[in-house]
Design a protein around this motif. Structure first.
Motif, short mmCIF file in Angstrom:
data_model
loop_
_atom_site.label_atom_id
_atom_site.label_comp_id
_atom_site.label_asym_id
_atom_site.label_seq_id
_atom_site.Cartn_x
_atom_site.Cartn_y
_atom_site.Cartn_z
N ASP A 197 -42.30 12.84 42.53
CA ASP A 197 -41.57 11.59 42.32
C ASP A 197 -42.38 10.41 42.81
N LEU A 198 -43.04 10.56 43.92
CA LEU A 198 -43.84 9.45 44.46
C LEU A 198 -45.02 9.14 43.53
N ASP A 199 -45.63 10.20 42.97
CA ASP A 199 -46.74 9.98 42.02
C ASP A 199 -46.25 9.26 40.77
N ARG A 200 -45.14 9.74 40.23
CA ARG A 200 -44.60 9.10 39.02
C ARG A 200 -44.20 7.66 39.32
N PHE A 201 -43.63 7.46 40.49
CA PHE A 201 -43.24 6.10 40.87
C PHE A 201 -44.46 5.18 40.93
N ALA A 202 -45.57 5.69 41.51
CA ALA A 202 -46.78 4.87 41.64
C ALA A 202 -47.29 4.44 40.26
N GLN A 203 -47.21 5.35 39.29
CA GLN A 203 -47.63 5.01 37.92
C GLN A 203 -46.71 3.95 37.31
N GLN A 204 -45.42 4.17 37.51
CA GLN A 204 -44.42 3.24 36.98
C GLN A 204 -44.63 1.85 37.60
N ARG A 205 -44.87 1.82 38.91
CA ARG A 205 -45.06 0.56 39.63
C ARG A 205 -46.28 -0.18 39.05
N ALA A 206 -47.36 0.56 38.79
CA ALA A 206 -48.59 -0.06 38.25
C ALA A 206 -48.33 -0.62 36.85
N ARG A 207 -47.58 0.15 36.02
CA ARG A 207 -47.26 -0.32 34.67
C ARG A 207 -46.42 -1.60 34.74
N ILE A 208 -45.43 -1.58 35.61
CA ILE A 208 -44.55 -2.75 35.74
C ILE A 208 -45.36 -3.96 36.18
N ALA A 209 -46.23 -3.76 37.17
CA ALA A 209 -47.02 -4.89 37.70
C ALA A 209 -47.94 -5.45 36.62
N ALA A 210 -48.56 -4.56 35.83
CA ALA A 210 -49.47 -5.01 34.77
C ALA A 210 -48.70 -5.77 33.70
N THR A 211 -47.54 -5.25 33.32
CA THR A 211 -46.72 -5.92 32.30
C THR A 211 -46.28 -7.30 32.79
N PHE A 212 -45.85 -7.34 34.04
CA PHE A 212 -45.41 -8.63 34.60
C PHE A 212 -46.55 -9.64 34.55
N ASP A 213 -47.75 -9.24 34.99
CA ASP A 213 -48.90 -10.15 34.99
C ASP A 213 -49.21 -10.64 33.58
N ARG A 214 -49.16 -9.72 32.63
CA ARG A 214 -49.47 -10.08 31.25
C ARG A 214 -48.45 -11.08 30.70
N LEU A 215 -47.16 -10.87 31.02
CA LEU A 215 -46.13 -11.76 30.50
C LEU A 215 -46.18 -13.13 31.16
N ILE A 216 -46.50 -13.14 32.45
CA ILE A 216 -46.51 -14.41 33.19
C ILE A 216 -47.75 -15.23 32.84
N ASN A 217 -48.85 -14.51 32.61
CA ASN A 217 -50.13 -15.20 32.43
C ASN A 217 -50.88 -14.66 31.23
N PRO A 218 -50.37 -14.89 30.02
CA PRO A 218 -50.99 -14.28 28.83
C PRO A 218 -52.42 -14.74 28.60
N SER A 219 -52.76 -15.98 28.99
CA SER A 219 -54.11 -16.49 28.71
C SER A 219 -55.15 -15.73 29.53
N ALA A 220 -54.80 -15.37 30.77
CA ALA A 220 -55.73 -14.63 31.62
C ALA A 220 -56.06 -13.29 30.97
N GLN A 221 -55.05 -12.69 30.33
CA GLN A 221 -55.22 -11.41 29.69
C GLN A 221 -56.19 -11.53 28.50
N ILE A 222 -56.04 -12.60 27.73
CA ILE A 222 -56.92 -12.81 26.57
C ILE A 222 -58.36 -12.99 27.06
N ALA A 223 -58.52 -13.74 28.14
CA ALA A 223 -59.86 -13.97 28.68
C ALA A 223 -60.48 -12.65 29.15
N ALA A 224 -59.64 -11.78 29.70
CA ALA A 224 -60.17 -10.51 30.22
C ALA A 224 -60.52 -9.54 29.08
N ASN A 225 -59.81 -9.64 27.95
CA ASN A 225 -60.08 -8.78 26.81
C ASN A 225 -60.44 -9.62 25.59
N PRO A 226 -61.66 -10.10 25.51
CA PRO A 226 -61.99 -11.01 24.41
C PRO A 226 -61.97 -10.29 23.07
#
Ligand SMILES: [Zn+2]
Length: 436
Positions: free
Chosen positions: A407-436
Protein backbone atom coordinates in the motif's frame (compact mmCIF):
# COMPACT_ATOMS: atom_id res chain seq x y z
CA UNK A 1 -22.93 30.17 -37.25
CA UNK A 2 -22.95 28.86 -40.77
CA UNK A 3 -25.05 25.90 -39.65
CA UNK A 4 -27.56 28.22 -38.05
CA UNK A 5 -27.89 30.25 -41.24
CA UNK A 6 -28.39 27.05 -43.22
CA UNK A 7 -31.05 25.93 -40.76
CA UNK A 8 -32.97 29.14 -41.17
CA UNK A 9 -32.85 28.76 -44.93
CA UNK A 10 -34.06 25.15 -44.79
CA UNK A 11 -36.91 26.12 -42.49
CA UNK A 12 -37.86 29.09 -44.60
CA UNK A 13 -37.63 26.97 -47.73
CA UNK A 14 -39.81 24.21 -46.33
CA UNK A 15 -42.52 26.55 -45.17
CA UNK A 16 -42.17 29.37 -47.60
CA UNK A 17 -45.89 29.64 -48.40
CA UNK A 18 -46.80 29.58 -44.76
CA UNK A 19 -44.18 32.10 -43.72
CA UNK A 20 -45.34 34.48 -46.33
CA UNK A 21 -48.99 34.13 -45.40
CA UNK A 22 -48.39 34.64 -41.69
CA UNK A 23 -45.27 36.71 -41.74
CA UNK A 24 -46.68 39.29 -39.39
CA UNK A 25 -46.99 36.68 -36.64
CA UNK A 26 -43.34 35.63 -36.59
CA UNK A 27 -42.22 36.48 -33.09
CA UNK A 28 -39.47 38.98 -32.63
CA UNK A 29 -36.35 37.25 -31.36
CA UNK A 30 -37.33 33.79 -32.56
CA UNK A 31 -34.35 31.52 -32.16
CA UNK A 32 -33.64 28.96 -34.86
CA UNK A 33 -30.32 27.85 -33.46
CA UNK A 34 -31.11 24.43 -32.05
CA UNK A 35 -30.45 22.21 -35.06
CA UNK A 36 -32.04 21.34 -38.32
CA UNK A 37 -35.22 19.78 -36.92
CA UNK A 38 -35.88 22.14 -34.09
CA UNK A 39 -37.63 25.45 -34.01
CA UNK A 40 -37.52 27.52 -30.87
CA UNK A 41 -39.56 30.56 -30.11
CA UNK A 42 -39.89 32.54 -26.90
CA UNK A 43 -43.61 31.96 -26.87
CA UNK A 44 -45.68 29.19 -28.34
CA UNK A 45 -47.48 31.52 -30.61
CA UNK A 46 -49.48 31.59 -33.80
CA UNK A 47 -46.46 31.81 -36.08
CA UNK A 48 -45.59 28.27 -35.16
CA UNK A 49 -49.05 26.96 -35.83
CA UNK A 50 -49.86 29.06 -38.81
CA UNK A 51 -49.30 25.92 -40.91
CA UNK A 52 -51.96 24.00 -39.05
CA UNK A 53 -54.40 24.44 -41.89
CA UNK A 54 -56.05 21.63 -43.75
CA UNK A 55 -55.77 23.40 -47.08
CA UNK A 56 -51.97 23.15 -47.12
CA UNK A 57 -50.01 19.98 -47.85
CA UNK A 58 -48.00 18.61 -44.91
CA UNK A 59 -44.26 19.18 -45.08
CA UNK A 60 -43.43 15.48 -45.11
CA UNK A 61 -41.39 14.23 -42.16
CA UNK A 62 -40.82 17.67 -40.70
CA UNK A 63 -40.39 17.78 -36.97
CA UNK A 64 -40.86 21.02 -35.13
CA UNK A 65 -40.14 21.32 -31.46
CA UNK A 66 -40.15 23.95 -28.83
CA UNK A 67 -38.88 24.21 -25.31
CA UNK A 68 -40.98 25.31 -22.38
CA UNK A 69 -39.53 26.25 -19.00
CA UNK A 70 -41.49 24.77 -16.11
CA UNK A 71 -43.01 27.50 -13.95
CA UNK A 72 -43.94 27.13 -10.26
CA UNK A 73 -47.20 25.20 -9.94
CA UNK A 74 -47.08 23.77 -13.47
CA UNK A 75 -47.98 20.15 -14.01
CA UNK A 76 -46.68 18.26 -17.00
CA UNK A 77 -50.26 17.55 -18.13
CA UNK A 78 -51.00 21.28 -18.21
CA UNK A 79 -47.77 22.08 -20.02
CA UNK A 80 -48.64 19.56 -22.72
CA UNK A 81 -52.28 20.56 -23.19
CA UNK A 82 -51.46 24.28 -23.12
CA UNK A 83 -49.01 23.61 -25.95
CA UNK A 84 -51.41 22.04 -28.39
CA UNK A 85 -51.10 18.43 -27.31
CA UNK A 86 -54.54 16.86 -27.25
CA UNK A 87 -55.90 15.63 -23.90
CA UNK A 88 -55.86 12.02 -25.11
CA UNK A 89 -52.25 12.23 -26.30
CA UNK A 90 -51.17 13.97 -23.09
CA UNK A 91 -52.81 11.25 -21.00
CA UNK A 92 -51.29 8.45 -23.03
CA UNK A 93 -47.83 10.03 -22.94
CA UNK A 94 -48.04 10.57 -19.17
CA UNK A 95 -49.15 6.97 -18.65
CA UNK A 96 -46.10 5.77 -20.58
CA UNK A 97 -43.87 8.16 -18.66
CA UNK A 98 -44.81 6.71 -15.24
CA UNK A 99 -42.79 3.59 -16.09
CA UNK A 100 -39.53 5.58 -15.88
CA UNK A 101 -40.33 8.83 -14.12
CA UNK A 102 -42.79 10.41 -11.73
CA UNK A 103 -44.16 13.47 -13.53
CA UNK A 104 -44.74 15.12 -10.14
CA UNK A 105 -40.99 15.46 -9.80
CA UNK A 106 -40.70 18.11 -12.49
CA UNK A 107 -39.36 21.31 -10.98
CA UNK A 108 -39.62 24.98 -11.90
CA UNK A 109 -36.80 25.94 -14.23
CA UNK A 110 -36.53 22.53 -15.92
CA UNK A 111 -36.98 22.48 -19.67
CA UNK A 112 -39.62 20.41 -21.40
CA UNK A 113 -39.22 19.88 -25.12
CA UNK A 114 -42.38 19.15 -27.10
CA UNK A 115 -42.04 17.94 -30.68
CA UNK A 116 -44.59 17.58 -33.45
CA UNK A 117 -44.29 15.80 -36.75
CA UNK A 118 -46.26 16.78 -39.84
CA UNK A 119 -48.08 19.17 -37.63
CA UNK A 120 -50.53 20.42 -40.19
CA UNK A 121 -52.26 17.06 -40.27
CA UNK A 122 -55.05 16.56 -37.77
CA UNK A 123 -54.00 18.00 -34.45
CA UNK A 124 -54.44 14.72 -32.56
CA UNK A 125 -51.87 12.91 -34.64
CA UNK A 126 -49.15 15.49 -34.87
CA UNK A 127 -47.73 15.29 -31.34
CA UNK A 128 -44.64 13.10 -31.58
CA UNK A 129 -42.42 13.37 -28.51
CA UNK A 130 -41.86 15.07 -25.17
CA UNK A 131 -38.41 15.24 -23.60
CA UNK A 132 -37.67 16.01 -19.96
CA UNK A 133 -34.33 16.93 -18.43
CA UNK A 134 -34.50 15.92 -14.74
CA UNK A 135 -30.75 16.55 -14.40
CA UNK A 136 -27.93 17.66 -16.64
CA UNK A 137 -26.96 14.02 -17.09
CA UNK A 138 -30.38 12.51 -17.60
CA UNK A 139 -32.85 12.80 -20.47
CA UNK A 140 -36.25 11.18 -20.63
CA UNK A 141 -38.03 10.84 -23.95
CA UNK A 142 -41.64 9.79 -24.40
CA UNK A 143 -42.04 9.00 -28.11
CA UNK A 144 -44.97 8.01 -30.23
CA UNK A 145 -44.35 4.47 -31.42
CA UNK A 146 -45.49 2.75 -34.63
CA UNK A 147 -48.79 1.62 -33.10
CA UNK A 148 -49.71 5.20 -32.28
CA UNK A 149 -49.09 4.63 -28.55
CA UNK A 150 -46.22 6.08 -26.52
CA UNK A 151 -42.99 4.60 -25.17
CA UNK A 152 -40.81 6.18 -22.49
CA UNK A 153 -37.08 5.84 -22.36
CA UNK A 154 -34.46 7.26 -20.02
CA UNK A 155 -30.97 7.96 -21.28
CA UNK A 156 -27.88 8.91 -19.32
CA UNK A 157 -25.41 11.13 -21.05
CA UNK A 158 -21.79 10.09 -20.78
CA UNK A 159 -19.94 12.47 -18.55
CA UNK A 160 -16.32 13.34 -18.87
CA UNK A 161 -14.02 13.71 -15.88
CA UNK A 162 -11.50 16.53 -15.91
CA UNK A 163 -9.08 17.54 -13.20
CA UNK A 164 -9.05 21.13 -12.09
CA UNK A 165 -6.18 22.70 -10.12
CA UNK A 166 -6.14 25.99 -8.23
CA UNK A 167 -3.30 27.67 -6.38
CA UNK A 168 -3.60 31.01 -4.62
CA UNK A 169 -2.67 33.28 -1.77
CA UNK A 170 -4.80 33.24 1.36
CA UNK A 171 -5.81 36.82 1.98
CA UNK A 172 -8.65 37.38 4.46
CA UNK A 173 -9.40 33.70 4.96
CA UNK A 174 -8.96 30.45 3.09
CA UNK A 175 -12.69 30.39 2.42
CA UNK A 176 -12.94 33.87 0.92
CA UNK A 177 -9.74 33.53 -1.12
CA UNK A 178 -10.61 30.12 -2.56
CA UNK A 179 -14.19 31.12 -3.44
CA UNK A 180 -12.80 34.19 -5.23
CA UNK A 181 -10.65 31.88 -7.35
CA UNK A 182 -13.67 29.81 -8.33
CA UNK A 183 -13.31 26.84 -5.98
CA UNK A 184 -16.83 25.63 -5.21
CA UNK A 185 -18.01 25.64 -1.61
CA UNK A 186 -18.47 21.88 -1.34
CA UNK A 187 -14.91 21.24 -2.56
CA UNK A 188 -13.67 23.75 -0.03
CA UNK A 189 -15.61 22.13 2.82
CA UNK A 190 -14.13 18.72 1.93
CA UNK A 191 -10.69 20.28 1.90
CA UNK A 192 -11.15 22.01 5.25
CA UNK A 193 -12.61 18.88 6.87
CA UNK A 194 -9.60 16.78 5.88
CA UNK A 195 -6.99 19.39 6.73
CA UNK A 196 -8.59 20.37 10.02
CA UNK A 197 -6.98 17.46 11.86
CA UNK A 198 -3.65 19.17 11.26
CA UNK A 199 -4.47 22.86 11.02
CA UNK A 200 -6.46 25.09 13.33
CA UNK A 201 -8.22 27.36 10.87
CA UNK A 202 -8.91 29.95 13.55
CA UNK A 203 -5.29 30.48 14.49
CA UNK A 204 -2.78 28.95 12.12
CA UNK A 205 -3.64 30.99 9.01
CA UNK A 206 -1.81 34.24 8.37
CA UNK A 207 -1.85 36.62 5.42
CA UNK A 208 0.73 35.55 2.86
CA UNK A 209 0.02 31.86 3.35
CA UNK A 210 -1.00 29.87 0.29
CA UNK A 211 -3.34 27.05 -0.61
CA UNK A 212 -3.37 24.48 -3.41
CA UNK A 213 -6.16 22.13 -4.41
CA UNK A 214 -6.88 19.73 -7.25
CA UNK A 215 -10.30 18.16 -7.71
CA UNK A 216 -12.57 16.48 -10.24
CA UNK A 217 -15.04 18.34 -12.40
CA UNK A 218 -17.54 16.47 -14.58
CA UNK A 219 -18.86 17.66 -17.95
CA UNK A 220 -21.39 16.38 -20.46
CA UNK A 221 -20.19 15.45 -23.94
CA UNK A 222 -21.36 18.88 -25.08
CA UNK A 223 -19.04 20.51 -22.56
CA UNK A 224 -21.66 21.52 -20.04
CA UNK A 225 -20.49 21.49 -16.41
CA UNK A 226 -22.37 18.90 -14.34
CA UNK A 227 -20.83 18.77 -10.88
CA UNK A 228 -17.64 18.60 -8.91
CA UNK A 229 -16.26 15.30 -7.66
CA UNK A 230 -13.57 14.29 -5.20
CA UNK A 231 -10.68 16.37 -3.97
CA UNK A 232 -7.52 14.49 -5.04
CA UNK A 233 -4.99 16.79 -3.48
CA UNK A 234 -4.99 19.72 -1.08
CA UNK A 235 -2.19 21.65 0.51
CA UNK A 236 -1.78 24.58 2.84
CA UNK A 237 1.56 26.35 2.88
CA UNK A 238 1.76 28.08 6.26
CA UNK A 239 4.86 30.06 7.20
CA UNK A 240 6.65 28.27 4.38
CA UNK A 241 5.71 24.79 5.59
CA UNK A 242 3.49 22.61 3.41
CA UNK A 243 0.65 20.45 4.79
CA UNK A 244 -0.22 18.32 1.76
CA UNK A 245 -2.82 15.57 1.72
CA UNK A 246 -3.44 13.08 -1.11
CA UNK A 247 -6.46 10.95 -1.86
CA UNK A 248 -5.61 7.27 -2.11
CA UNK A 249 -7.77 4.14 -2.20
CA UNK A 250 -6.04 1.29 -0.34
CA UNK A 251 -6.04 -2.29 -1.57
CA UNK A 252 -9.44 -2.93 0.00
CA UNK A 253 -10.73 -0.03 -2.15
CA UNK A 254 -11.37 2.30 0.77
CA UNK A 255 -10.46 5.87 -0.23
CA UNK A 256 -8.96 8.20 2.35
CA UNK A 257 -6.54 11.10 2.63
CA UNK A 258 -2.88 10.70 3.61
CA UNK A 259 0.00 13.04 4.22
CA UNK A 260 3.19 12.84 2.15
CA UNK A 261 4.53 10.05 4.38
CA UNK A 262 1.42 7.89 4.01
CA UNK A 263 -0.03 8.64 7.46
CA UNK A 264 -3.80 9.07 7.59
CA UNK A 265 -4.89 12.70 7.60
CA UNK A 266 -7.48 11.72 10.22
CA UNK A 267 -5.82 11.52 13.57
CA UNK A 268 -6.98 8.89 16.00
CA UNK A 269 -8.64 9.88 19.25
CA UNK A 270 -7.71 7.93 22.37
CA UNK A 271 -10.64 5.85 23.55
CA UNK A 272 -9.18 5.59 27.05
CA UNK A 273 -7.69 8.98 27.97
CA UNK A 274 -6.42 7.76 31.34
CA UNK A 275 -3.81 5.28 32.42
CA UNK A 276 -4.73 1.92 33.92
CA UNK A 277 -8.39 2.75 34.60
CA UNK A 278 -11.40 0.45 34.41
CA UNK A 279 -14.72 1.30 32.82
CA UNK A 280 -17.21 1.59 35.68
CA UNK A 281 -20.23 2.72 33.69
CA UNK A 282 -20.93 2.48 29.99
CA UNK A 283 -22.81 4.76 27.60
CA UNK A 284 -26.59 4.33 27.52
CA UNK A 285 -29.61 4.37 29.82
CA UNK A 286 -28.97 3.35 33.42
CA UNK A 287 -30.40 3.60 36.88
CA UNK A 288 -28.76 6.75 38.22
CA UNK A 289 -27.11 6.09 41.62
CA UNK A 290 -27.80 9.61 42.92
CA UNK A 291 -30.98 10.67 41.16
CA UNK A 292 -32.61 7.27 41.80
CA UNK A 293 -34.27 6.94 38.40
CA UNK A 294 -33.31 5.85 34.92
CA UNK A 295 -31.36 8.41 32.92
CA UNK A 296 -29.35 8.45 29.78
CA UNK A 297 -25.64 8.25 30.50
CA UNK A 298 -24.00 10.18 27.68
CA UNK A 299 -20.42 9.22 28.36
CA UNK A 300 -18.17 6.48 29.71
CA UNK A 301 -16.97 6.41 33.31
CA UNK A 302 -13.48 5.25 34.24
CA UNK A 303 -12.96 4.48 37.92
CA UNK A 304 -9.55 5.62 39.18
CA UNK A 305 -8.07 7.07 42.37
CA UNK A 306 -8.26 10.83 42.91
CA UNK A 307 -5.23 12.52 41.38
CA UNK A 308 -4.77 10.06 38.48
CA UNK A 309 -3.64 12.12 35.41
CA UNK A 310 -6.10 12.56 32.53
CA UNK A 311 -4.77 12.90 28.97
CA UNK A 312 -6.07 14.87 26.01
CA UNK A 313 -7.63 12.24 23.69
CA UNK A 314 -6.25 14.05 20.64
CA UNK A 315 -4.62 17.23 19.40
CA UNK A 316 -6.91 20.20 19.69
CA UNK A 317 -7.85 23.39 21.41
CA UNK A 318 -9.32 23.76 24.90
CA UNK A 319 -12.77 25.11 24.22
CA UNK A 320 -13.99 25.12 27.82
CA UNK A 321 -12.32 24.78 31.22
CA UNK A 322 -14.74 25.54 33.98
CA UNK A 323 -16.75 24.43 36.97
CA UNK A 324 -19.98 23.28 35.35
CA UNK A 325 -22.81 22.10 37.66
CA UNK A 326 -23.26 18.33 37.66
CA UNK A 327 -20.09 17.91 35.59
CA UNK A 328 -17.93 19.50 38.32
CA UNK A 329 -14.53 20.55 37.02
CA UNK A 330 -14.95 20.17 33.29
CA UNK A 331 -12.73 20.49 30.21
CA UNK A 332 -13.82 20.26 26.61
CA UNK A 333 -11.29 19.95 23.78
CA UNK A 334 -12.22 20.71 20.17
CA UNK A 335 -10.28 18.44 17.80
CA UNK A 336 -11.72 19.69 14.53
CA UNK A 337 -15.00 20.83 13.04
CA UNK A 338 -16.60 17.47 13.72
CA UNK A 339 -15.19 16.03 16.96
CA UNK A 340 -14.73 17.28 20.50
CA UNK A 341 -14.06 15.38 23.75
CA UNK A 342 -15.13 16.32 27.28
CA UNK A 343 -13.75 15.34 30.71
CA UNK A 344 -15.69 15.80 33.96
CA UNK A 345 -15.52 15.49 37.79
CA UNK A 346 -11.81 16.42 37.89
CA UNK A 347 -10.27 17.19 41.28
CA UNK A 348 -8.16 19.89 39.62
CA UNK A 349 -6.98 21.19 36.25
CA UNK A 350 -3.39 21.05 35.07
CA UNK A 351 -2.21 24.65 35.71
CA UNK A 352 -1.23 25.63 32.14
CA UNK A 353 -4.51 24.38 30.69
CA UNK A 354 -6.85 27.32 30.02
CA UNK A 355 -9.50 28.16 27.49
CA UNK A 356 -7.94 28.73 24.05
CA UNK A 357 -4.77 26.73 24.79
CA UNK A 358 -3.66 24.16 22.19
CA UNK A 359 -3.00 20.68 23.51
CA UNK A 360 -1.29 17.64 22.01
CA UNK A 361 -2.61 14.11 22.21
CA UNK A 362 -1.54 12.50 25.49
CA UNK A 363 -0.79 15.78 27.22
CA UNK A 364 -1.99 15.87 30.85
CA UNK A 365 -4.92 18.27 31.19
CA UNK A 366 -6.18 17.51 34.72
CA UNK A 367 -6.63 14.91 37.47
CA UNK A 368 -9.36 12.48 38.50
CA UNK A 369 -11.71 13.62 41.25
CA UNK A 370 -15.33 13.50 42.32
CA UNK A 371 -16.52 17.11 41.88
CA UNK A 372 -20.08 17.79 40.70
CA UNK A 373 -22.75 15.06 40.80
CA UNK A 374 -20.55 12.08 41.53
CA UNK A 375 -20.50 9.24 44.06
CA UNK A 376 -16.77 8.58 43.99
CA UNK A 377 -13.56 9.40 42.14
CA UNK A 378 -13.88 8.71 38.42
CA UNK A 379 -13.44 10.31 35.02
CA UNK A 380 -16.61 10.91 33.05
CA UNK A 381 -15.49 11.01 29.41
CA UNK A 382 -17.61 12.12 26.43
CA UNK A 383 -17.04 12.14 22.69
CA UNK A 384 -19.06 14.77 20.85
CA UNK A 385 -19.68 14.40 17.16
CA UNK A 386 -21.36 17.44 15.57
CA UNK A 387 -21.87 18.70 19.16
CA UNK A 388 -23.86 15.61 20.23
CA UNK A 389 -22.62 12.98 22.66
CA UNK A 390 -22.00 9.64 20.98
CA UNK A 391 -20.87 6.33 22.45
CA UNK A 392 -17.05 6.52 22.51
CA UNK A 393 -16.80 2.74 22.38
CA UNK A 394 -18.95 2.17 19.31
CA UNK A 395 -18.73 5.42 17.32
CA UNK A 396 -16.71 5.01 14.14
CA UNK A 397 -13.98 7.30 15.31
CA UNK A 398 -11.12 8.06 13.00
CA UNK A 399 -8.28 5.60 13.29
CA UNK A 400 -4.87 7.04 12.63
CA UNK A 401 -3.47 4.51 10.19
CA UNK A 402 -0.12 4.55 8.45
CA UNK A 403 0.24 2.87 5.07
CA UNK A 404 2.83 0.08 4.88
CA UNK A 405 4.19 -2.49 2.42
CA UNK A 406 2.48 -2.70 -0.96
CA UNK A 407 0.00 0.00 0.00
CA UNK A 408 2.80 2.41 0.80
CA UNK A 409 4.47 1.68 -2.57
CA UNK A 410 1.23 2.18 -4.46
CA UNK A 411 0.56 5.33 -2.50
CA UNK A 412 4.01 6.73 -3.39
CA UNK A 413 3.26 6.19 -7.10
CA UNK A 414 -0.16 7.78 -6.77
CA UNK A 415 1.34 10.75 -4.88
CA UNK A 416 3.94 11.29 -7.65
CA UNK A 417 1.23 11.13 -10.36
CA UNK A 418 -0.95 13.59 -8.48
CA UNK A 419 1.96 15.99 -7.93
CA UNK A 420 2.98 15.85 -11.61
CA UNK A 421 -0.60 16.42 -12.79
CA UNK A 422 -1.03 19.33 -10.40
CA UNK A 423 2.21 20.97 -11.64
CA UNK A 424 1.19 20.50 -15.26
CA UNK A 425 -2.27 22.01 -14.69
CA UNK A 426 -0.99 24.95 -12.66
CA UNK A 427 1.94 25.74 -14.92
CA UNK A 428 1.29 24.45 -18.45
CA UNK A 429 3.94 26.70 -20.07
CA UNK A 430 6.73 25.20 -17.94
CA UNK A 431 5.69 21.78 -19.18
CA UNK A 432 5.86 22.87 -22.84
CA UNK A 433 9.31 24.32 -22.26
CA UNK A 434 10.46 21.05 -20.68
CA UNK A 435 9.09 18.96 -23.58
CA UNK A 436 9.69 20.96 -26.74
ZN1 LIG B 1 -20.39 9.47 33.71
Amino acid sequence: MRRIAATVLILLGAFAPVWIIDWSHVPAGADYSDGSDVFRSPRFDSAYFAVDRSDLPPPAGSVLARRVKVKPGDTLAEILTQNRVSKNDAQAALAALTKVYNARNIKPGQEVEIAFVNFNTEAGNSFNRVTLHPSVQTEIHVRRDEDGGFTAEQTEKTIERRLHAVSGAIEESLYVSAIKLGVSANVLMDMIRMLSWDVDFQRDLHPGDRFEVMYERFYTDTGKFVRTGDVLFANLILNGKGHPIYRYADRSGQPDYYDAMGASARKALLKTPIDGAKISSTFGSRHHPILGYTTMHRGVDFAAPTGTPIFAAGDGMVEMRDRDGAYGNYIRIRHNGEYATAYAHMSRFEPRIARGVRVRQGQVIGYVGTTGRSTGPHLHFEVLQQNKQVNPMSVKMPVGTKLAGTDLDRFAQQRARIAATFDRLINPSAQIAANP
